[in-house]
Design a protein around this motif. Structure first.
Motif, PDB file in Angstrom:
ATOM      1  N   LEU A  70      -1.384  11.397 -12.733  1.00  0.00           N
ATOM      2  CA  LEU A  70      -1.848  10.054 -12.404  1.00  0.00           C
ATOM      3  C   LEU A  70      -0.734   9.350 -11.644  1.00  0.00           C
ATOM      4  O   LEU A  70       0.398   9.278 -12.124  1.00  0.00           O
ATOM      5  N   PHE A  71      -1.052   8.858 -10.458  1.00  0.00           N
ATOM      6  CA  PHE A  71      -0.185   7.901  -9.792  1.00  0.00           C
ATOM      7  C   PHE A  71      -0.901   6.572  -9.833  1.00  0.00           C
ATOM      8  O   PHE A  71      -1.929   6.392  -9.183  1.00  0.00           O
ATOM      9  N   LEU A  72      -0.394   5.638 -10.636  1.00  0.00           N
ATOM     10  CA  LEU A  72      -0.987   4.309 -10.705  1.00  0.00           C
ATOM     11  C   LEU A  72      -0.519   3.533  -9.475  1.00  0.00           C
ATOM     12  O   LEU A  72       0.643   3.132  -9.385  1.00  0.00           O
ATOM     13  N   LYS A  73      -1.429   3.327  -8.551  1.00  0.00           N
ATOM     14  CA  LYS A  73      -1.104   2.715  -7.256  1.00  0.00           C
ATOM     15  C   LYS A  73      -1.090   1.191  -7.401  1.00  0.00           C
ATOM     16  O   LYS A  73      -2.131   0.541  -7.379  1.00  0.00           O
ATOM     17  N   THR A  74       0.087   0.653  -7.570  1.00  0.00           N
ATOM     18  CA  THR A  74       0.252  -0.784  -7.749  1.00  0.00           C
ATOM     19  C   THR A  74       0.171  -1.503  -6.411  1.00  0.00           C
ATOM     20  O   THR A  74       0.513  -0.954  -5.363  1.00  0.00           O
ATOM     21  N   HIS A  75      -0.254  -2.761  -6.460  1.00  0.00           N
ATOM     22  CA  HIS A  75      -0.411  -3.551  -5.246  1.00  0.00           C
ATOM     23  C   HIS A  75       0.927  -4.118  -4.765  1.00  0.00           C
ATOM     24  O   HIS A  75       1.742  -4.586  -5.568  1.00  0.00           O
ATOM     25  N   LYS A  76       1.136  -4.076  -3.449  1.00  0.00           N
ATOM     26  CA  LYS A  76       2.274  -4.704  -2.768  1.00  0.00           C
ATOM     27  C   LYS A  76       3.618  -4.202  -3.263  1.00  0.00           C
ATOM     28  O   LYS A  76       4.594  -4.942  -3.339  1.00  0.00           O
ATOM     29  N   GLY A  94      -4.305  22.649  -3.014  1.00  0.00           N
ATOM     30  CA  GLY A  94      -5.695  22.948  -3.360  1.00  0.00           C
ATOM     31  C   GLY A  94      -6.142  22.306  -4.652  1.00  0.00           C
ATOM     32  O   GLY A  94      -6.958  22.878  -5.392  1.00  0.00           O
ATOM     33  N   LEU A  95      -5.661  21.103  -4.937  1.00  0.00           N
ATOM     34  CA  LEU A  95      -5.987  20.415  -6.185  1.00  0.00           C
ATOM     35  C   LEU A  95      -7.186  19.488  -6.004  1.00  0.00           C
ATOM     36  O   LEU A  95      -7.502  19.046  -4.900  1.00  0.00           O
ATOM     37  N   LYS A  96      -7.850  19.187  -7.107  1.00  0.00           N
ATOM     38  CA  LYS A  96      -9.042  18.339  -7.084  1.00  0.00           C
ATOM     39  C   LYS A  96      -8.615  16.884  -7.271  1.00  0.00           C
ATOM     40  O   LYS A  96      -7.992  16.528  -8.271  1.00  0.00           O
ATOM     41  N   ILE A  97      -8.985  16.047  -6.309  1.00  0.00           N
ATOM     42  CA  ILE A  97      -8.543  14.658  -6.280  1.00  0.00           C
ATOM     43  C   ILE A  97      -9.716  13.741  -6.585  1.00  0.00           C
ATOM     44  O   ILE A  97     -10.758  13.798  -5.925  1.00  0.00           O
ATOM     45  N   ALA A  98      -9.558  12.894  -7.584  1.00  0.00           N
ATOM     46  CA  ALA A  98     -10.599  11.935  -7.953  1.00  0.00           C
ATOM     47  C   ALA A  98     -10.608  10.776  -6.949  1.00  0.00           C
ATOM     48  O   ALA A  98      -9.569  10.157  -6.700  1.00  0.00           O
ATOM     49  N   ILE A 130      -5.838  15.118  -9.864  1.00  0.00           N
ATOM     50  CA  ILE A 130      -5.084  13.960  -9.375  1.00  0.00           C
ATOM     51  C   ILE A 130      -5.955  12.720  -9.350  1.00  0.00           C
ATOM     52  O   ILE A 130      -7.104  12.753  -8.903  1.00  0.00           O
ATOM     53  N   LEU A 131      -5.404  11.618  -9.813  1.00  0.00           N
ATOM     54  CA  LEU A 131      -5.994  10.284  -9.662  1.00  0.00           C
ATOM     55  C   LEU A 131      -4.897   9.410  -9.066  1.00  0.00           C
ATOM     56  O   LEU A 131      -3.835   9.241  -9.671  1.00  0.00           O
ATOM     57  N   CYS A 132      -5.133   8.852  -7.862  1.00  0.00           N
ATOM     58  CA  CYS A 132      -4.037   8.123  -7.201  1.00  0.00           C
ATOM     59  C   CYS A 132      -4.491   6.906  -6.394  1.00  0.00           C
ATOM     60  O   CYS A 132      -3.673   6.273  -5.739  1.00  0.00           O
ATOM     61  N   ASP A 133      -5.771   6.554  -6.429  1.00  0.00           N
ATOM     62  CA  ASP A 133      -6.226   5.348  -5.737  1.00  0.00           C
ATOM     63  C   ASP A 133      -5.968   4.117  -6.597  1.00  0.00           C
ATOM     64  O   ASP A 133      -5.770   4.207  -7.800  1.00  0.00           O
ATOM     65  N   HIS A 134      -6.012   2.942  -5.946  1.00  0.00           N
ATOM     66  CA  HIS A 134      -5.872   1.690  -6.682  1.00  0.00           C
ATOM     67  C   HIS A 134      -6.882   1.627  -7.826  1.00  0.00           C
ATOM     68  O   HIS A 134      -8.087   1.831  -7.626  1.00  0.00           O
ATOM     69  N   THR A 135      -6.406   1.361  -9.020  1.00  0.00           N
ATOM     70  CA  THR A 135      -7.282   1.129 -10.158  1.00  0.00           C
ATOM     71  C   THR A 135      -6.482   0.432 -11.236  1.00  0.00           C
ATOM     72  O   THR A 135      -5.266   0.274 -11.125  1.00  0.00           O
ATOM     73  N   ARG A 136      -7.150   0.009 -12.302  1.00  0.00           N
ATOM     74  CA  ARG A 136      -6.458  -0.612 -13.439  1.00  0.00           C
ATOM     75  C   ARG A 136      -6.348   0.420 -14.558  1.00  0.00           C
ATOM     76  O   ARG A 136      -7.326   1.070 -14.927  1.00  0.00           O
TER      77      ARG A 136
END
Length: 388
Positions: A70-76, A94-98, A130-136
């Motif tokens: 998990l990359f928690l993508k923080t704002h700014k 070759g990984l699966k990305i959410a 992998i989960l790496c988009d902006h989320t809470r």
């Protein structure tokens, strides 16, 4: 910090490097903190995968390739630069990305992350790497989404710089007709004014802690904030510091147990310095006080980051950073044809950022400069049903 998760020291995904240290032997205990357990090979497992051989007095470092993260993508916070690195890493391995469901730039921002927010490339019972988009951040639902033993990391920034960037990007001055200095004459009033509008991706206070899952209703609750800080320290393996970006990427390389080339990246979406607000000390102090939960987060994990750098070794870190920078310049020469200026921002597009013009014929360069353009095509072949 969780220890390295390799099932045995003999697996091909595990490597051990050694450095001689002075250890007093023949005592009933070894004077090192955070001892976790003995292994079958009479080694003490300590800290972040470090190992002490009780019979030789050798400190060793166990290193396991990580594929679930998990990359928690923080704002700014400079998070887009890290995001590009992680997406590139995932595609190359070759990984699966959410991903958010098609048509969305990001996962819904006013809600904690839920598994059902993910585009249905895989059956519900399957896990992504992998989960790496902006989320809470929402640990329970993230655990349902990612494979077991996923490492967790994020990036944070001085709250003063975060809020200044936030104010410019979301064009707050155009929304409420007050500049940053006037906002901080009565921040509570303007905060609730913006909150009622529901026009922003995140609230005008403590945006980093909000990304980590702290609710707006708890922004003044010291007990809840301290509990949240403790849970972040327990559940996250690394919080990178934007001001020390290159050092952060070296620590990320160590965490992922990957090649240095895997963490080479460019600073993406950086603004011109002359467009940044010039703030006096009084205004900076007001920003810190208003965003005090973010300030506590930053102070706590800046200290932890410094400790990690010290454990890594300052001389070793300096050499690694120099090597990373040399590699970045080589990729820049290969991939960057020039620099454009792009106008961005919510509502009024006047925030100017630097954008690289890239070599579109080179797949590696595409991954470095704009992997977002490739990610849907990459994931589609493994999709089990059409995303909505």
């Amino acid at each position: 910090m969780r220890p390295c998760r390799c099932s045995t020291f003999a697996t091909s995904a595990c490597y051990v490097t050694a450095a001689i240290v002075v250890v007093s032997l023949g005592l009933t205990s070894v004077y090192l903190s955070d001892v976790i357990k003995y292994t079958e090979n009479s080694m003490l497992l300590i800290g972040a995968g470090e190992i002490i051989n009780a019979s030789t007095g050798v400190t060793e470092q166990e290193c396991c390739h990580q594929k679930n993260m998990l990359f928690l993508k923080t704002h700014k916070c400079g998070s887009t630069s890290v995001y590009h690195t992680i997406v590139r890493y995932g595609i190359k391995k070759g990984l699966k990305i959410a991903l958010p469901k098609r048509g969305r730039r990001m996962f819904p921002k006013w809600l904690l992350f839920q598994r059902n927010m993910v585009a249905p490339f895989l059956p519900d019972e399957d896990r992504y790497n992998i989960l790496c988009d902006h989320t809470r951040y929402n640990k329970a639902e993230i655990d349902k989404t990612l494979g077991k033993g996923a490492v967790r990391f994020s990036i944070i920034r001085d709250p003063v710089n975060v809020f200044e960037s936030y104010y410019k990007y979301y064009k707050i001055e155009n929304r409420i007709r007050v500049n940053l200095t006037t906002f901080y004459e009565d921040p509570s009033h303007y905060f609730y004014l913006l909150l009622k509008s529901k026009s922003l991706d995140l609230p005008a206070r403590n945006p980093m802690m909000y990304d980590f899952g702290l609710e707006v209703s708890d922004f003044d609750n010291k007990t809840v904030i301290e509990r949240k800080l403790k849970s972040i320290e327990k559940e996250f393996d690394l919080l990178m510091i934007a001001k020390h970006f290159d050092e952060s990427m070296i620590l990320l390389q160590q965490l992922l147990c990957c090649a240095l080339d895997d963490v080479v990246g460019f600073k993406i979406n950086s603004r011109f310095d002359n467009l940044k607000e010039i703030m006096n000390d009084s205004l900076k102090q007001k920003i810190r006080e208003w965003n005090w939960a973010d300030q506590l987060l930053y102070e706590r994990f800046h200290r932890i980051f410094y400790t990690k750098v010290q454990r890594h070794g300052t001389s070793k870190m300096s050499k690694a950073v120099s090597q990373l920078q040399r590699k970045r310049e080589k990729y820049k020469a290969r991939c960057v044809d020039g620099i454009n200026v792009k106008n961005i921002g919510k509502k009024v597009k006047t925030a100017k950022i630097l954008v690289y013009k890239g070599n579109s014929s080179d797949h590696e360069c595409q991954l470095l400069l704009d992997p977002k353009e490739l990610i849907w095509n990459y994931m589609s072949p493994i999709s089990v049903k059409q995303s909505s």
